[in-house]
Design a protein around this motif. Structure first.
Motif, PDB file in Angstrom:
ATOM      1  N   PRO A 106       0.788  -1.235   0.000  1.00 30.82           N
ATOM      2  CA  PRO A 106       0.000   0.000   0.000  1.00 30.82           C
ATOM      3  C   PRO A 106       0.820   1.286   0.000  1.00 30.82           C
ATOM      4  O   PRO A 106       0.377   2.302  -0.525  1.00 30.82           O
ATOM      5  CB  PRO A 106      -0.843  -0.109   1.277  1.00 30.82           C
ATOM      6  N   HIS A 107       2.030   1.276   0.549  1.00 38.69           N
ATOM      7  CA  HIS A 107       2.833   2.500   0.624  1.00 38.69           C
ATOM      8  C   HIS A 107       3.787   2.683  -0.566  1.00 38.69           C
ATOM      9  O   HIS A 107       4.598   3.593  -0.570  1.00 38.69           O
ATOM     10  CB  HIS A 107       3.601   2.556   1.951  1.00 38.69           C
ATOM     11  N   LEU A 108       3.652   1.843  -1.583  1.00 39.59           N
ATOM     12  CA  LEU A 108       4.446   1.973  -2.800  1.00 39.59           C
ATOM     13  C   LEU A 108       3.767   2.981  -3.725  1.00 39.59           C
ATOM     14  O   LEU A 108       2.590   2.854  -4.027  1.00 39.59           O
ATOM     15  CB  LEU A 108       4.571   0.608  -3.488  1.00 39.59           C
ATOM     16  N   ASP A 109       4.521   3.994  -4.161  1.00 38.71           N
ATOM     17  CA  ASP A 109       3.942   5.057  -4.990  1.00 38.71           C
ATOM     18  C   ASP A 109       3.953   4.738  -6.476  1.00 38.71           C
ATOM     19  O   ASP A 109       3.065   5.173  -7.214  1.00 38.71           O
ATOM     20  CB  ASP A 109       4.687   6.374  -4.751  1.00 38.71           C
ATOM     21  N   GLU A 110       4.967   3.995  -6.930  1.00 46.46           N
ATOM     22  CA  GLU A 110       5.084   3.731  -8.364  1.00 46.46           C
ATOM     23  C   GLU A 110       6.006   2.543  -8.602  1.00 46.46           C
ATOM     24  O   GLU A 110       6.954   2.324  -7.852  1.00 46.46           O
ATOM     25  CB  GLU A 110       5.667   4.976  -9.054  1.00 46.46           C
ATOM     26  N   CYS A 111       5.715   1.780  -9.638  1.00 53.48           N
ATOM     27  CA  CYS A 111       6.601   0.697 -10.074  1.00 53.48           C
ATOM     28  C   CYS A 111       6.637   0.699 -11.595  1.00 53.48           C
ATOM     29  O   CYS A 111       5.587   0.684 -12.240  1.00 53.48           O
ATOM     30  CB  CYS A 111       6.130  -0.659  -9.568  1.00 53.48           C
ATOM     31  N   THR A 112       7.838   0.735 -12.136  1.00 53.61           N
ATOM     32  CA  THR A 112       8.023   0.737 -13.583  1.00 53.61           C
ATOM     33  C   THR A 112       8.940  -0.416 -13.968  1.00 53.61           C
ATOM     34  O   THR A 112      10.018  -0.567 -13.390  1.00 53.61           O
ATOM     35  CB  THR A 112       8.672   2.064 -14.047  1.00 53.61           C
ATOM     36  N   ILE A 113       8.498  -1.224 -14.922  1.00 61.82           N
ATOM     37  CA  ILE A 113       9.356  -2.270 -15.476  1.00 61.82           C
ATOM     38  C   ILE A 113       9.957  -1.693 -16.741  1.00 61.82           C
ATOM     39  O   ILE A 113       9.241  -1.309 -17.664  1.00 61.82           O
ATOM     40  CB  ILE A 113       8.556  -3.552 -15.769  1.00 61.82           C
ATOM     41  N   ASP A 114      11.295  -1.608 -16.781  1.00 58.21           N
ATOM     42  CA  ASP A 114      11.927  -0.936 -17.913  1.00 58.21           C
ATOM     43  C   ASP A 114      12.819  -1.839 -18.754  1.00 58.21           C
ATOM     44  O   ASP A 114      13.362  -1.404 -19.752  1.00 58.21           O
ATOM     45  CB  ASP A 114      12.713   0.294 -17.443  1.00 58.21           C
ATOM     46  N   GLU A 115      12.946  -3.081 -18.358  1.00 56.95           N
ATOM     47  CA  GLU A 115      13.791  -3.993 -19.121  1.00 56.95           C
ATOM     48  C   GLU A 115      13.295  -5.409 -18.874  1.00 56.95           C
ATOM     49  O   GLU A 115      13.146  -5.819 -17.733  1.00 56.95           O
ATOM     50  CB  GLU A 115      15.237  -3.844 -18.617  1.00 56.95           C
ATOM     51  N   ARG A 116      13.011  -6.130 -19.944  1.00 54.67           N
ATOM     52  CA  ARG A 116      12.483  -7.485 -19.805  1.00 54.67           C
ATOM     53  C   ARG A 116      13.310  -8.421 -20.675  1.00 54.67           C
ATOM     54  O   ARG A 116      13.528  -8.160 -21.847  1.00 54.67           O
ATOM     55  CB  ARG A 116      11.025  -7.499 -20.262  1.00 54.67           C
ATOM     56  N   ASP A 117      13.777  -9.510 -20.070  1.00 53.15           N
ATOM     57  CA  ASP A 117      14.485 -10.567 -20.782  1.00 53.15           C
ATOM     58  C   ASP A 117      13.713 -11.858 -20.574  1.00 53.15           C
ATOM     59  O   ASP A 117      12.762 -11.902 -19.808  1.00 53.15           O
ATOM     60  CB  ASP A 117      15.899 -10.753 -20.210  1.00 53.15           C
ATOM     61  N   SER A 118      14.159 -12.915 -21.209  1.00 53.18           N
ATOM     62  CA  SER A 118      13.540 -14.211 -20.993  1.00 53.18           C
ATOM     63  C   SER A 118      13.814 -14.643 -19.553  1.00 53.18           C
ATOM     64  O   SER A 118      14.954 -14.851 -19.167  1.00 53.18           O
ATOM     65  CB  SER A 118      14.134 -15.231 -21.969  1.00 53.18           C
ATOM     66  N   GLY A 119      12.768 -14.715 -18.764  1.00 52.54           N
ATOM     67  CA  GLY A 119      12.911 -15.185 -17.393  1.00 52.54           C
ATOM     68  C   GLY A 119      13.301 -14.140 -16.373  1.00 52.54           C
ATOM     69  O   GLY A 119      13.531 -14.484 -15.210  1.00 52.54           O
ATOM     70  N   SER A 120      13.382 -12.866 -16.751  1.00 51.80           N
ATOM     71  CA  SER A 120      13.708 -11.846 -15.760  1.00 51.80           C
ATOM     72  C   SER A 120      13.256 -10.470 -16.244  1.00 51.80           C
ATOM     73  O   SER A 120      12.964 -10.273 -17.419  1.00 51.80           O
ATOM     74  CB  SER A 120      15.213 -11.816 -15.466  1.00 51.80           C
ATOM     75  N   PHE A 121      13.191  -9.549 -15.308  1.00 50.05           N
ATOM     76  CA  PHE A 121      12.925  -8.152 -15.653  1.00 50.05           C
ATOM     77  C   PHE A 121      13.529  -7.246 -14.592  1.00 50.05           C
ATOM     78  O   PHE A 121      13.779  -7.661 -13.460  1.00 50.05           O
ATOM     79  CB  PHE A 121      11.428  -7.877 -15.845  1.00 50.05           C
ATOM     80  N   ARG A 122      13.781  -6.010 -14.994  1.00 46.64           N
ATOM     81  CA  ARG A 122      14.288  -5.004 -14.077  1.00 46.64           C
ATOM     82  C   ARG A 122      13.168  -4.018 -13.801  1.00 46.64           C
ATOM     83  O   ARG A 122      12.416  -3.667 -14.715  1.00 46.64           O
ATOM     84  CB  ARG A 122      15.492  -4.268 -14.676  1.00 46.64           C
TER      85      ARG A 122
END
Length: 161
Positions: free
Chosen positions: A41-57
């Motif tokens: 609930p206290h998280l303001d924002e989440c952005t996924i900016d890089e996606r590979d096979s089996g992982s993401f940043r």
């Protein structure tokens, strides 16, 4: 601080808990990684900016604090969060593993490593006990939300596709 705990998902001897399939649990754990604002609930924002096979940043923002981490997925088995050292944040990790020690039983193991050495752990012992308690409560909340989503059919394959 190295800390781990188990949360029981399925127990055939306990009729008070709804049974989840491994697939429902997996989808819920992945959803928690991809859309953590549904769980934190206290998280303001989440952005996924890089996606590979089996992982993401991803980049998560809590007010002024921004935490970048990499999420590694081993399908139907494990979600691993790796936080590299950044600013005043030490390198750390969280591994979330689905375990089935016997037929019809299922657990989730949450395993934390804050990357500190034994000396630092000793100096932070009182603070670490607070963190352990907070982590365990957050993990219990995560599983509660996964159960609610599964109960509403939101983790079924047909709902997600």
């Amino acid at each position: 601080m190295k800390f781990e705990h188990l949360i029981e998902i399925n127990d055939p001897l306990n009729p008070l808990i709804d049974t989840l399939t491994r697939e429902q649990l997996w989808r819920g754990l992945v959803l928690c990684a991809e859309m953590p604002m549904l769980f934190v609930p206290h998280l303001d924002e989440c952005t996924i900016d890089e996606r590979d096979s089996g992982s993401f940043r991803r980049s998560r923002r809590f007010g002024e604090l921004v935490v970048i981490d990499r999420v590694l997925l081993t399908p139907l088995q494990e979600v691993r969060y790796e936080v590299p050292e950044q600013g005043e944040i030490a390198a750390s990790s969280l591994t979330v593993t689905i375990e089935t020690p016997a037929e019809h039983t299922m657990f989730v193991r949450f395993k934390y490593d804050d990357g500190h050495d034994a000396e630092t752990d000793k100096a932070n012992a009182m603070y670490d006990e607070y963190k352990k308690s907070a982590y365990q409560e957050a993990d219990i909340d995560t599983i509660r939300i996964v159960r609610e989503m599964a109960g509403a059919g939101r983790l079924d394959a047909s709902y997600l596709n």
